[in-house]
Design a protein around this motif. Structure first.
Motif, PDB file in Angstrom:
ATOM      1  N   CYS A 135      42.722 164.491  25.711  1.00  0.00           N
ATOM      2  CA  CYS A 135      41.330 164.878  25.916  1.00  0.00           C
ATOM      3  C   CYS A 135      41.291 166.074  26.873  1.00  0.00           C
ATOM      4  CB  CYS A 135      40.502 163.715  26.455  1.00  0.00           C
ATOM      5  SG  CYS A 135      41.073 163.037  28.018  1.00  0.00           S
ATOM      6  N   ASP A 136      40.221 166.832  26.821  1.00  0.00           N
ATOM      7  CA  ASP A 136      40.129 168.070  27.605  1.00  0.00           C
ATOM      8  C   ASP A 136      39.810 167.817  29.076  1.00  0.00           C
ATOM      9  OD1 ASP A 136      40.631 169.582  25.336  1.00  0.00           O
ATOM     10  OD2 ASP A 136      38.501 169.739  24.830  1.00  0.00           O
ATOM     11  N   ASP A 137      39.209 166.673  29.385  1.00  0.00           N
ATOM     12  CA  ASP A 137      38.710 166.431  30.739  1.00  0.00           C
ATOM     13  C   ASP A 137      39.133 165.060  31.271  1.00  0.00           C
ATOM     14  OD1 ASP A 137      37.299 165.035  28.883  1.00  0.00           O
ATOM     15  OD2 ASP A 137      35.318 165.503  29.693  1.00  0.00           O
ATOM     16  N   PRO A 138      40.421 164.760  31.311  1.00  0.00           N
ATOM     17  CA  PRO A 138      40.844 163.417  31.727  1.00  0.00           C
ATOM     18  C   PRO A 138      40.427 163.073  33.155  1.00  0.00           C
ATOM     19  CG  PRO A 138      42.736 164.907  31.636  1.00  0.00           C
ATOM     20  CD  PRO A 138      41.589 165.622  31.008  1.00  0.00           C
ATOM     21  N   ALA A 139      40.524 164.022  34.087  1.00  0.00           N
ATOM     22  CA  ALA A 139      40.156 163.724  35.480  1.00  0.00           C
ATOM     23  C   ALA A 139      38.656 163.451  35.589  1.00  0.00           C
ATOM     24  CB  ALA A 139      40.561 164.882  36.387  1.00  0.00           C
ATOM     25  N   GLU A 140      37.832 164.241  34.900  1.00  0.00           N
ATOM     26  CA  GLU A 140      36.397 164.017  34.939  1.00  0.00           C
ATOM     27  C   GLU A 140      36.036 162.649  34.365  1.00  0.00           C
ATOM     28  OE1 GLU A 140      34.308 167.213  33.080  1.00  0.00           O
ATOM     29  OE2 GLU A 140      35.591 168.750  33.989  1.00  0.00           O
ATOM     30  N   ARG A 141      36.655 162.292  33.250  1.00  0.00           N
ATOM     31  CA  ARG A 141      36.380 160.997  32.647  1.00  0.00           C
ATOM     32  C   ARG A 141      36.793 159.864  33.590  1.00  0.00           C
ATOM     33  NH1 ARG A 141      36.159 160.562  26.798  1.00  0.00           N
ATOM     34  NH2 ARG A 141      35.887 162.622  25.849  1.00  0.00           N
ATOM     35  N   ILE A 174      35.478 150.944  30.112  1.00  0.00           N
ATOM     36  CA  ILE A 174      36.754 151.540  29.687  1.00  0.00           C
ATOM     37  C   ILE A 174      36.617 152.105  28.282  1.00  0.00           C
ATOM     38  CG2 ILE A 174      39.186 151.058  29.181  1.00  0.00           C
ATOM     39  CD1 ILE A 174      39.034 148.835  31.320  1.00  0.00           C
ATOM     40  N   ASP A 175      35.988 151.329  27.405  1.00  0.00           N
ATOM     41  CA  ASP A 175      35.768 151.810  26.039  1.00  0.00           C
ATOM     42  C   ASP A 175      34.808 152.994  26.014  1.00  0.00           C
ATOM     43  OD1 ASP A 175      37.426 149.840  25.101  1.00  0.00           O
ATOM     44  OD2 ASP A 175      35.805 148.460  24.558  1.00  0.00           O
ATOM     45  N   LEU A 176      33.745 152.919  26.818  1.00  0.00           N
ATOM     46  CA  LEU A 176      32.729 153.963  26.817  1.00  0.00           C
ATOM     47  C   LEU A 176      33.307 155.324  27.186  1.00  0.00           C
ATOM     48  CD1 LEU A 176      29.743 154.853  26.686  1.00  0.00           C
ATOM     49  CD2 LEU A 176      29.553 154.194  29.104  1.00  0.00           C
ATOM     50  N   PHE A 177      34.168 155.358  28.186  1.00  0.00           N
ATOM     51  CA  PHE A 177      34.723 156.621  28.656  1.00  0.00           C
ATOM     52  C   PHE A 177      36.019 157.009  27.944  1.00  0.00           C
ATOM     53  CE2 PHE A 177      31.758 155.541  31.994  1.00  0.00           C
ATOM     54  CZ  PHE A 177      31.228 156.765  32.347  1.00  0.00           C
ATOM     55  N   GLY A 178      36.452 156.178  26.971  1.00  0.00           N
ATOM     56  CA  GLY A 178      37.623 156.540  26.183  1.00  0.00           C
ATOM     57  C   GLY A 178      38.931 156.353  26.909  1.00  0.00           C
ATOM     58  N   GLY A 179      38.996 155.384  27.825  1.00  0.00           N
ATOM     59  CA  GLY A 179      40.239 155.129  28.546  1.00  0.00           C
ATOM     60  C   GLY A 179      41.166 154.226  27.756  1.00  0.00           C
ATOM     61  N   THR A 180      42.435 154.283  28.117  1.00  0.00           N
ATOM     62  CA  THR A 180      43.454 153.406  27.535  1.00  0.00           C
ATOM     63  C   THR A 180      43.795 152.334  28.559  1.00  0.00           C
ATOM     64  OG1 THR A 180      44.387 155.184  26.193  1.00  0.00           O
ATOM     65  CG2 THR A 180      45.789 153.276  26.600  1.00  0.00           C
ATOM     66  N   LEU A 181      43.534 151.094  28.230  1.00  0.00           N
ATOM     67  CA  LEU A 181      43.825 149.992  29.147  1.00  0.00           C
ATOM     68  C   LEU A 181      45.300 149.645  29.060  1.00  0.00           C
ATOM     69  CD1 LEU A 181      42.919 147.740  31.069  1.00  0.00           C
ATOM     70  CD2 LEU A 181      42.458 146.334  29.045  1.00  0.00           C
ATOM     71  N   GLU A 182      45.992 149.851  30.164  1.00  0.00           N
ATOM     72  CA  GLU A 182      47.418 149.526  30.166  1.00  0.00           C
ATOM     73  C   GLU A 182      47.652 148.047  30.409  1.00  0.00           C
ATOM     74  OE1 GLU A 182      51.660 150.315  32.081  1.00  0.00           O
ATOM     75  OE2 GLU A 182      50.109 148.838  32.476  1.00  0.00           O
TER      76      GLU A 182
END
Length: 388
Positions: free
Chosen positions: A262-268, A237-245
């Motif tokens: 971010c420019d590519d949320p679906a890709e991430r 989660i941290d590596l790909f820059g996600g926000t843990l809800e």
């Protein structure tokens, strides 16, 4: 040490101020003529009342005080000096022409030392130098005490601020990646956590068969599996820059494009889901050797949500509210072990980057129309191993 040496040592910093009090002008001139050449600053007062008036502004280091004066005698002046907080430690030397009885009354009034009339020049200089030195030591101690108090107050303020920062950092680290927490801490801004609307990509994942496993296993076994599972996924989660809800047992909800766009949320999101599936596959192999029958499923959806901090003082979370979160959860629930099910909008954004197969239109609880769904088999070769 001679009186001259004592005076020179005192003068090293700044002149010592002596307040000379006597109702006889000739005595005041004599005191001034004795002290001024030695570097002392002499302030004079011709009566007890005048002495009390000029004392606050004189910045006196020492008082030479005659006893017998017409309005207020030296005893009363000394008593008043001792009663005032600002001057209670100010050295007072009584100038007396009488004997032991007068000295006793002077001690009772608060005098520090005595000089007999007519005074000897060397004795006067020695006593003034000694008491002035003590006064300067006392002033130094008081100054250092004030500085120490100021430093302690500053230190307490810094410690309080650091504790607040640590608490704030702890709250932020619960749902933000470390690099974003560092950004927030450096900028001291949290405005982006206020309620707002934004398009996000939501990833929901959990373990297939977890409910049955939890019902038939000891609590320690369940906690052990969850610990391994959460540790495996948290770093991704941290590596790909996600926000843990949130964590909900075996369920995790992560979203992209908020609070920092971010420019590519679906890709991430898809890349993270594939990496999660690969990492959990290793765990599943180990769990199977222990007799645990568990699988891993993921649902991904894209859409608008209202986001912001919710909770109460001392306990808050950062949450996303909207049908997009429900859709991701329903897709996750519909996924078989090993499947990553994505909605049409997500697939359209990553179609060129993934190998996928259409699942068809699914009737999902809470949605009035069927949802077109795709199953992500893998990232295309050129994309494998890429990081956000």
């Amino acid at each position: 040490m001679s009186a001259t040496a004592g005076a020179e040592e005192i003068d090293a910093d700044e002149p010592v101020t002596v307040l000379a009090v006597d109702d006889v002008p000739q005595n005041l001139r004599l005191l001034d003529a004795t002290l001024s050449p030695r570097g002392y600053r002499v302030v004079t007062a011709a009566s007890g009342s005048e002495a009390l008036d000029v004392l606050p502004a004189s910045r006196a280091d020492l008082v030479l005080l005659d006893i017998v004066m017409p309005d207020i005698d030296g005893y009363e002046v000394c008593r008043r000096i001792r009663l005032a907080p600002a001057t209670r430690f100010l050295p007072v030397v009584m100038i007396t022409a009488s004997g032991d009885q007068e000295r006793l009354r002077a001690i009772e009034a608060g005098a520090d030392d005595f000089i007999s009339k007519p005074f000897q020049r060397e004795e006067l200089l020695a006593r003034v130098a000694s008491l002035a030195r003590i006064k300067r030591y006392h002033d130094t101690i008081e100054r250092q005490a004030r500085e120490l108090a100021a430093w302690n107050a500053e230190l307490e303020g810094r410690v309080t601020a650091q504790l607040e920062d640590l608490e704030r950092m702890g709250r932020l680290r619960r749902f933000l990646p470390p690099q974003l927490v560092d950004l927030v801490m450096d900028s001291h801004e949290e405005d982006f956590l206020a309620s707002h609307r934004r398009e996000i990509v939501v990833v929901f994942c959990d373990l297939r068969g977890f409910t049955s496993f939890a019902e038939s296993s000891e609590p320690e076994e369940v906690m052990g599996v969850l610990s391994e599972y959460h540790h495996a996924l948290g770093g991704l989660i941290d590596l790909f820059g996600g926000t843990l809800e949130r964590f909900t047992g075996d369920g995790l909800m992560v979203f992209f494009n908020d609070p920092v766009p971010c420019d590519d949320p679906a890709e991430r999101a898809v890349a993270m889901a594939v990496a999660m599936r690969e990492r959990v596959a290793g765990l599943i192999a180990g769990w199977e050797r222990r007799g645990y029958r568990l699988g891993f499923g993921v649902g991904i959806a894209q859409g608008y949500a209202t986001l912001g901090r919710i909770g109460f003082p001392g306990r808050s979370d950062y949450a996303a509210i909207g049908s997009v979160t429900n859709l991701a959860a329903r897709l996750c629930a519909a996924a078989d072990a090993g499947q990553i099910l994505v909605a049409q909008r997500v697939f359209s954004a990553v179609e060129a980057l993934v190998e996928a197969r259409p699942v068809g239109e699914l009737d999902l609880r809470g949605f009035s129309r069927p949802v077109r769904v795709f199953d992500i088999a893998a990232l295309r070769r050129a994309e494998k191993g890429t990081k956000p």
